[in-house]
Design a protein around this motif. Structure first.
Motif, PDB file in Angstrom:
ATOM      1  N   ALA A   1      -5.310  14.472   5.439  1.00 35.07           N
ATOM      2  CA  ALA A   1      -6.504  15.171   4.664  1.00 35.07           C
ATOM      3  C   ALA A   1      -6.656  14.446   3.174  1.00 35.07           C
ATOM      4  CB  ALA A   1      -5.505  16.721   3.977  1.00 35.07           C
ATOM      5  N   SER A   2      -8.314  14.810   3.754  1.00 41.21           N
ATOM      6  CA  SER A   2      -8.538  14.260   2.393  1.00 41.21           C
ATOM      7  C   SER A   2      -8.533  16.041   1.721  1.00 41.21           C
ATOM      8  CB  SER A   2     -10.037  13.711   2.555  1.00 41.21           C
ATOM      9  OG  SER A   2     -10.685  13.676   1.249  1.00 41.21           O
ATOM     10  N   MET A   3      -9.113  15.559   0.584  1.00 41.69           N
ATOM     11  CA  MET A   3      -9.669  16.555  -0.915  1.00 41.69           C
ATOM     12  C   MET A   3     -10.475  16.329  -0.507  1.00 41.69           C
ATOM     13  SD  MET A   3      -6.258  17.776  -1.801  1.00 41.69           S
ATOM     14  CE  MET A   3      -6.657  18.744  -3.718  1.00 41.69           C
ATOM     15  N   ALA A   4     -11.483  17.842  -1.294  1.00 41.84           N
ATOM     16  CA  ALA A   4     -13.070  18.052  -0.651  1.00 41.84           C
ATOM     17  C   ALA A   4     -13.671  16.806  -2.173  1.00 41.84           C
ATOM     18  CB  ALA A   4     -12.734  19.736  -1.249  1.00 41.84           C
ATOM     19  N   ASN A   5     -12.984  16.392  -3.258  1.00 38.36           N
ATOM     20  CA  ASN A   5     -13.189  15.695  -4.451  1.00 38.36           C
ATOM     21  C   ASN A   5     -13.118  14.333  -4.137  1.00 38.36           C
ATOM     22  OD1 ASN A   5     -10.823  17.220  -4.982  1.00 38.36           O
ATOM     23  ND2 ASN A   5     -10.639  15.151  -5.735  1.00 38.36           N
ATOM     24  N   GLY A   6     -12.782  14.110  -2.544  1.00 40.43           N
ATOM     25  CA  GLY A   6     -11.893  12.218  -2.195  1.00 40.43           C
ATOM     26  C   GLY A   6     -13.247  11.827  -1.932  1.00 40.43           C
ATOM     27  N   LEU A   7     -13.002  10.708  -2.036  1.00 35.46           N
ATOM     28  CA  LEU A   7     -14.234   9.093  -2.328  1.00 35.46           C
ATOM     29  C   LEU A   7     -14.955   9.906  -0.806  1.00 35.46           C
ATOM     30  CD1 LEU A   7     -12.867   6.490  -3.778  1.00 35.46           C
ATOM     31  CD2 LEU A   7     -14.630   8.476  -4.691  1.00 35.46           C
ATOM     32  N   ASP A   8     -15.552   8.826  -0.262  1.00 33.07           N
ATOM     33  CA  ASP A   8     -16.503   9.453   1.357  1.00 33.07           C
ATOM     34  C   ASP A   8     -15.712   8.432   2.375  1.00 33.07           C
ATOM     35  OD1 ASP A   8     -18.669  10.940   0.547  1.00 33.07           O
ATOM     36  OD2 ASP A   8     -19.913   9.286   0.039  1.00 33.07           O
ATOM     37  N   ILE A   9     -14.992   7.176   2.116  1.00 31.78           N
ATOM     38  CA  ILE A   9     -14.740   6.063   2.983  1.00 31.78           C
ATOM     39  C   ILE A   9     -12.914   7.580   2.952  1.00 31.78           C
ATOM     40  CG2 ILE A   9     -13.088   4.891   0.954  1.00 31.78           C
ATOM     41  CD1 ILE A   9     -13.050   2.618   2.789  1.00 31.78           C
ATOM     42  N   LEU A  10     -12.760   8.184   2.439  1.00 30.24           N
ATOM     43  CA  LEU A  10     -11.570   9.106   3.150  1.00 30.24           C
ATOM     44  C   LEU A  10     -12.340   9.863   3.162  1.00 30.24           C
ATOM     45  CD1 LEU A  10      -8.378   8.897   1.652  1.00 30.24           C
ATOM     46  CD2 LEU A  10      -8.619  10.833  -0.036  1.00 30.24           C
ATOM     47  N   LYS A  11     -12.993  10.809   2.918  1.00 31.31           N
ATOM     48  CA  LYS A  11     -13.232  11.568   4.011  1.00 31.31           C
ATOM     49  C   LYS A  11     -13.550  11.206   5.129  1.00 31.31           C
ATOM     50  CE  LYS A  11     -15.254  14.443   0.327  1.00 31.31           C
ATOM     51  NZ  LYS A  11     -16.493  14.902  -0.202  1.00 31.31           N
TER      52      LYS A  11
ATOM     53  N   GLY B   1      -8.589   9.205  -2.718  1.00 34.57           N
ATOM     54  CA  GLY B   1      -9.317   7.704  -3.267  1.00 34.57           C
ATOM     55  C   GLY B   1      -8.894   6.824  -1.954  1.00 34.57           C
ATOM     56  N   GLU B   2      -9.013   6.075  -2.256  1.00 34.25           N
ATOM     57  CA  GLU B   2      -9.622   4.680  -0.975  1.00 34.25           C
ATOM     58  C   GLU B   2      -8.107   3.834  -1.561  1.00 34.25           C
ATOM     59  OE1 GLU B   2     -10.312  -0.120  -1.455  1.00 34.25           O
ATOM     60  OE2 GLU B   2     -12.223   0.939  -2.758  1.00 34.25           O
ATOM     61  N   ASN B   3      -7.311   4.233  -2.428  1.00 36.25           N
ATOM     62  CA  ASN B   3      -5.958   3.337  -2.270  1.00 36.25           C
ATOM     63  C   ASN B   3      -4.947   4.279  -1.280  1.00 36.25           C
ATOM     64  OD1 ASN B   3      -5.501   5.618  -3.852  1.00 36.25           O
ATOM     65  ND2 ASN B   3      -4.040   4.935  -5.139  1.00 36.25           N
ATOM     66  N   ASP B   4      -5.346   5.596  -0.837  1.00 37.74           N
ATOM     67  CA  ASP B   4      -5.460   6.552  -0.423  1.00 37.74           C
ATOM     68  C   ASP B   4      -5.591   6.168   1.609  1.00 37.74           C
ATOM     69  OD1 ASP B   4      -4.257   8.319  -2.292  1.00 37.74           O
ATOM     70  OD2 ASP B   4      -5.212   9.181  -2.811  1.00 37.74           O
ATOM     71  N   VAL B   5      -5.999   5.979   1.884  1.00 40.86           N
ATOM     72  CA  VAL B   5      -6.613   5.668   3.054  1.00 40.86           C
ATOM     73  C   VAL B   5      -5.621   5.153   4.093  1.00 40.86           C
ATOM     74  CG1 VAL B   5      -8.588   3.911   4.580  1.00 40.86           C
ATOM     75  CG2 VAL B   5      -9.080   5.325   2.199  1.00 40.86           C
ATOM     76  N   GLU B   6      -5.036   4.492   4.021  1.00 36.85           N
ATOM     77  CA  GLU B   6      -4.206   3.759   5.193  1.00 36.85           C
ATOM     78  C   GLU B   6      -3.317   4.894   5.466  1.00 36.85           C
ATOM     79  OE1 GLU B   6      -5.482   2.041   2.622  1.00 36.85           O
ATOM     80  OE2 GLU B   6      -5.681   0.171   3.628  1.00 36.85           O
TER      81      GLU B   6
ATOM     82  N   THR C   1       0.825  -1.456  -0.312  1.00 32.46           N
ATOM     83  CA  THR C   1      -0.104  -0.230  -0.281  1.00 32.46           C
ATOM     84  C   THR C   1       0.964   1.121   0.129  1.00 32.46           C
ATOM     85  OG1 THR C   1      -0.622   0.023   2.584  1.00 32.46           O
ATOM     86  CG2 THR C   1      -2.278  -1.399   1.287  1.00 32.46           C
ATOM     87  N   LYS C   2      -0.190   2.286  -0.534  1.00 27.26           N
ATOM     88  CA  LYS C   2       1.040   3.298  -0.393  1.00 27.26           C
ATOM     89  C   LYS C   2       1.362   3.407   1.256  1.00 27.26           C
ATOM     90  CE  LYS C   2      -1.380   6.334  -3.502  1.00 27.26           C
ATOM     91  NZ  LYS C   2      -2.554   7.103  -4.162  1.00 27.26           N
ATOM     92  N   CYS C   3       1.057   3.529   2.190  1.00 22.71           N
ATOM     93  CA  CYS C   3       1.603   3.669   3.791  1.00 22.71           C
ATOM     94  C   CYS C   3       2.491   2.777   3.563  1.00 22.71           C
ATOM     95  CB  CYS C   3       0.519   3.000   4.718  1.00 22.71           C
ATOM     96  SG  CYS C   3       0.085   3.605   6.184  1.00 22.71           S
ATOM     97  N   GLU C   4       2.673   1.815   3.301  1.00 25.67           N
ATOM     98  CA  GLU C   4       3.884   0.943   3.791  1.00 25.67           C
ATOM     99  C   GLU C   4       5.086   1.700   2.520  1.00 25.67           C
ATOM    100  OE1 GLU C   4       4.146  -1.984   5.918  1.00 25.67           O
ATOM    101  OE2 GLU C   4       1.948  -0.852   6.006  1.00 25.67           O
TER     102      GLU C   4
END
Length: 252
Positions: A218-228, A204-209, A179-182
Motif C-alpha cells: 500500500a502507498s499512502m495518498a501522500n506517497g511519492l509517485d514511484i511508490l503509488k 517514500g522511495e525507500n519503501d518501494v521494494e 533495504t527495508k525489504c531485505e
C-alpha cells in the motif's frame, strides 16, 4: 489471511507533527490483541523509535522486532540484535568528506546506534569513524539541491552503499544491499511469516521494494509517485489515518 503489517513511520504512521493519531493507535492495539504482528520499518534508529513503541503498547512484547536504518539494524525490544550491518568506515568517511567539500549547503548527519550527529559537530572525523559504527549518512537541503548532489555522488559510493530517500528534501546512504525489504525478509523468516501473509505500507522511495515484497503493498495518498506506481492499493494520507484504515479493512 494477513498476519502482519509492516509500516514506515515518517509520512506514514506519523502525522506531520510526528504524533500518532488516536485512530491509528486504536487499530494497532486491536490488531495486537488479535495476535497480529505490527512491525515498524524505518530509516530511523531505535533511539528515535523507542518512544513510539511505548506509545503503541508494543514495548515488552515477545517477538517485537523493529527494523531500523532501512534494514541495516534489526533489534528486539529487549535489545537482542537480530541483524547488524554498519557502513564500511572508510566508505562512510569518503562520502562525508565529499559532501563537505562539494556540497557545503547541505546539512549532513551521521547515525550510530545511539543517536545522530551533524558532521560539523565532529572535530575529528578520522577518530569518529574509527571508533564508532555508522549505520546511515543522511543529507538534507532544498529539493533541487538534494537531487543535484545525489545524482553527482562518485560512482565508488554506490559500490559500498545503497542510496535512497524518504522525502524530496533528503537522501540517505546505508550499507550496500540494505533495504527495508531485505530487513523485512530476514524478520519474516524469523517469525515464520510468508510474503502472502504480509501487508506493507509507506510513502517514500525507500519503501518501494518493501511494498512490492508484501502480499498487499500500500502507498499512502501522500506517497511519492514511484511508490503509488508500485502499490496494490492507495490508502488515505498520513493526516487522515491511512495506516489505521488499512488495518481496519485488511488485518482485523
Amino acid at each position: 489471511m494477513y498476519k502482519a503489517l509492516a509500516t514506515d513511520m515518517d509520512g506514514t504512521l506519523l502525522k506531520d507533527d510526528k504524533t500518532i493519531s488516536a485512530f491509528n493507535k486504536e487499530m494497532i492495539r486491536k490488531a495486537v490483541d488479535q495476535d497480529k504482528k505490527i512491525i515498524l520499518a524505518s530509516a530511523r534508529g531505535l533511539f528515535s523509535l523507542d518512544r513510539y513503541l511505548k506509545d503503541l503498547g508494543l514495548s515488552g512484547r515477545k517477538d517485537q522486532y523493529t527494523i531500523c536504518f532501512n534494514g541495516s539494524y534489526i533489534i528486539r525490544d529487549d535489545h537482542e540484535v537480530l541483524y547488524d550491518n554498519h557502513i564500511d568506515p572508510k566508505a562512510a568517511r569518503r562520502l562525508v568528506i565529499h559532501l563537505l567539500v562539494s556540497a557545503p549547503t547541505l546539512e549532513v548527519f551521521v547515525y550510530n546506534k545511539n543517536g545522530i550527529r551533524s558532521i560539523r559537530d565532529i572535530p575529528d572525523l578520522d577518530a569518529y569513524f574509527n571508533s564508532d559504527h555508522v549505520y546511515k549518512v543522511g543529507a538534507r537541503g532544498e529539493a533541487d539541491t538534494v537531487l543535484k548532489w545525489r545524482h553527482n555522488l562518485p560512482q565508488e559510493i554506490y559500490e559500498y552503499m545503497e542510496v535512497t530517500n524518504s522525502d524530496l528534501y533528503s537522501f540517505e546512504c546505508v550499507s550496500k544491499g540494505m533495504t527495508k525489504c531485505e530487513g523485512l525478509k530476514l524478520l519474516c523468516d524469523k517469525l515464520s511469516i510468508s510474503p502472502a501473509e504480509l501487508i506493507a505500507v509507506g510513502d517514500g522511495e525507500n519503501d518501494v521494494e518493501m511494498i512490492r515484497y508484501a502480499g498487499l503493498g500500500a502507498s499512502m495518498a501522500n506517497g511519492l509517485d514511484i511508490l503509488k506506481e508500485n502499490a496494490d492499493i492507495i490508502t488515505a494520507d498520513n493526516e487522515h489515518d491511512g495506516v489505521g484504515k488499512l488495518i481496519e479493512k485488511y488485518l482485523l
